[in-house]
Design an enzyme around this catalytic site. Sequence first.
Site, PDB file in Angstrom:
ATOM      1  N   THR A   1      21.803  33.028  34.155  1.00  0.00           N
ATOM      2  CA  THR A   1      21.166  33.868  32.900  1.00  0.00           C
ATOM      3  C   THR A   1      22.069  35.259  32.927  1.00  0.00           C
ATOM      4  O   THR A   1      22.505  35.780  33.809  1.00  0.00           O
ATOM      5  CB  THR A   1      19.619  34.429  33.490  1.00  0.00           C
ATOM      6  OG1 THR A   1      19.030  33.141  33.130  1.00  0.00           O
ATOM      7  CG2 THR A   1      19.340  35.575  32.465  1.00  0.00           C
TER       8      THR A   1
ATOM      9  N   ARG B   1      10.255  23.870  27.548  1.00  0.00           N
ATOM     10  CA  ARG B   1      10.071  24.969  28.555  1.00  0.00           C
ATOM     11  C   ARG B   1      10.686  26.043  28.168  1.00  0.00           C
ATOM     12  O   ARG B   1      11.590  26.428  27.929  1.00  0.00           O
ATOM     13  CB  ARG B   1      10.564  24.543  29.840  1.00  0.00           C
ATOM     14  CG  ARG B   1      10.486  25.397  31.233  1.00  0.00           C
ATOM     15  CD  ARG B   1      11.683  26.280  31.214  1.00  0.00           C
ATOM     16  NE  ARG B   1      11.653  27.224  32.294  1.00  0.00           N
ATOM     17  CZ  ARG B   1      12.350  27.851  32.786  1.00  0.00           C
ATOM     18  NH1 ARG B   1      13.566  28.091  31.968  1.00  0.00           N
ATOM     19  NH2 ARG B   1      12.405  28.551  33.925  1.00  0.00           N
TER      20      ARG B   1
ATOM     21  N   GLY C   1      11.290  30.276  30.267  1.00  0.00           N
ATOM     22  CA  GLY C   1      11.256  30.933  31.268  1.00  0.00           C
ATOM     23  C   GLY C   1      10.897  32.481  31.175  1.00  0.00           C
ATOM     24  O   GLY C   1      10.302  32.776  29.970  1.00  0.00           O
ATOM     25  N   ASP C   2      11.201  33.374  32.101  1.00  0.00           N
ATOM     26  CA  ASP C   2      10.955  34.726  31.946  1.00  0.00           C
ATOM     27  C   ASP C   2      11.879  35.445  31.028  1.00  0.00           C
ATOM     28  O   ASP C   2      11.324  36.493  30.659  1.00  0.00           O
ATOM     29  CB  ASP C   2      11.164  35.326  33.407  1.00  0.00           C
ATOM     30  CG  ASP C   2      12.488  35.212  34.051  1.00  0.00           C
ATOM     31  OD1 ASP C   2      13.094  34.122  34.105  1.00  0.00           O
ATOM     32  OD2 ASP C   2      13.038  36.172  34.204  1.00  0.00           O
TER      33      ASP C   2
ATOM     34  N   THR D   1      17.058  37.585  36.963  1.00  0.00           N
ATOM     35  CA  THR D   1      17.555  36.363  36.795  1.00  0.00           C
ATOM     36  C   THR D   1      17.316  35.449  38.137  1.00  0.00           C
ATOM     37  O   THR D   1      17.031  36.017  39.028  1.00  0.00           O
ATOM     38  CB  THR D   1      19.282  36.521  36.966  1.00  0.00           C
ATOM     39  OG1 THR D   1      19.542  35.138  37.011  1.00  0.00           O
ATOM     40  CG2 THR D   1      19.603  37.120  37.999  1.00  0.00           C
ATOM     41  N   GLY D   2      16.671  34.111  37.765  1.00  0.00           N
ATOM     42  CA  GLY D   2      16.385  33.634  38.785  1.00  0.00           C
ATOM     43  C   GLY D   2      15.549  32.402  38.376  1.00  0.00           C
ATOM     44  O   GLY D   2      15.321  32.131  37.182  1.00  0.00           O
TER      45      GLY D   2
ATOM     46  N   GLY E   1      12.743  31.324  36.678  1.00  0.00           N
ATOM     47  CA  GLY E   1      11.610  32.019  36.120  1.00  0.00           C
ATOM     48  C   GLY E   1      10.278  32.171  36.056  1.00  0.00           C
ATOM     49  O   GLY E   1       9.381  32.902  35.745  1.00  0.00           O
TER      50      GLY E   1
END
Length: 324
Positions: A192, A220, A222-223, A243-244, A246
């Site tokens: 990301t 799906r 994510g964050d 970033t990671g 999510g």
Amino acid sequence: MKGVFIGVLLLFVAFAQAQDYVIVLHGGAGNGIKKENINTEEKEAYELKMSEALLAGAKVLDTGGAAHLAVVEVIKVLEDSPLFNAGKGAVFTYDERNEMDASIMDGNTLNAGAVAGIGTVKNPITAALAVMQNSPHVMLSGKGAEDFAKLQGCEIVSEDYFKTEKRLKSLERYKKAQGAISANWEDNKMGTVGCAVLDKNGNLAAGTSTGGMTGKRYGRIGDSPIIGAGTYADNNTCAVSCTGHGEYFIRYAVAHDVSSRMAYGNQSFQNAASAVIHKILKPAGGDGGLIGVDKDGNVVMVFNTSGMFRAYLKEGQEAVLEMF
């Protein structure tokens, strides 16, 4: 003479109030980002692209441009590179499609825009900006978001534009491993991209863009497109991009939590970010990191993985580029 004196005084005050700008970016975090995994040629490629992105942001800010516009230009450079999991380098879903998410937030107005699950907008961050500036909404998704982006003049491309051989191989490894952790370091980084900016007028902004997770299914999200989870900016505290993994960043409202710890707990930016990433996320099983800048120009780049592609530039100083 009195008028001249007042004019000079006003110019002095305006000059005194102006501050040096700051640009911070990330290109993803992960436990595969280690010195032994990245050769000299790859390292130089990442450094060159991060430097290019910083310069794109600086070009906006040098002429007095707004923080959120600099964020867009920085992220566009990263989205256009196949090195990162965003835009051109977006990973594939289980069904071999590219579904991208992005968000942006203006710390001065707390206005924000986001898109999710889009596949034909060349630069998803421009679609997020269009939502923020020209829509009463905060988040649009799927075909509706693509239709809106097209109406707003965002560049539309064929889905084939996003297809890269490297990402297809990552999907193949994912399927063979049935979702287990791959031995390939490229599969274990969360690529990301994101940026946070403090402009000359003291305004903050942050943005994030991603292709999501390799092999993701069922739409799906994510964050990254979620304000308060992957992105947050408030002139009273800080601007943050995450970033990671999510799901964890969503559950713990990471970006907003950092800002809240500063606002309500009087914590420093560094202490707030470190506490969330190391003491909240890590014990829960959430890998990743965040970058940002606070209202005073302090830079934070914190992560709980082996590495995170990251860089920052303070006006008048040399850029700092780091990975491990």
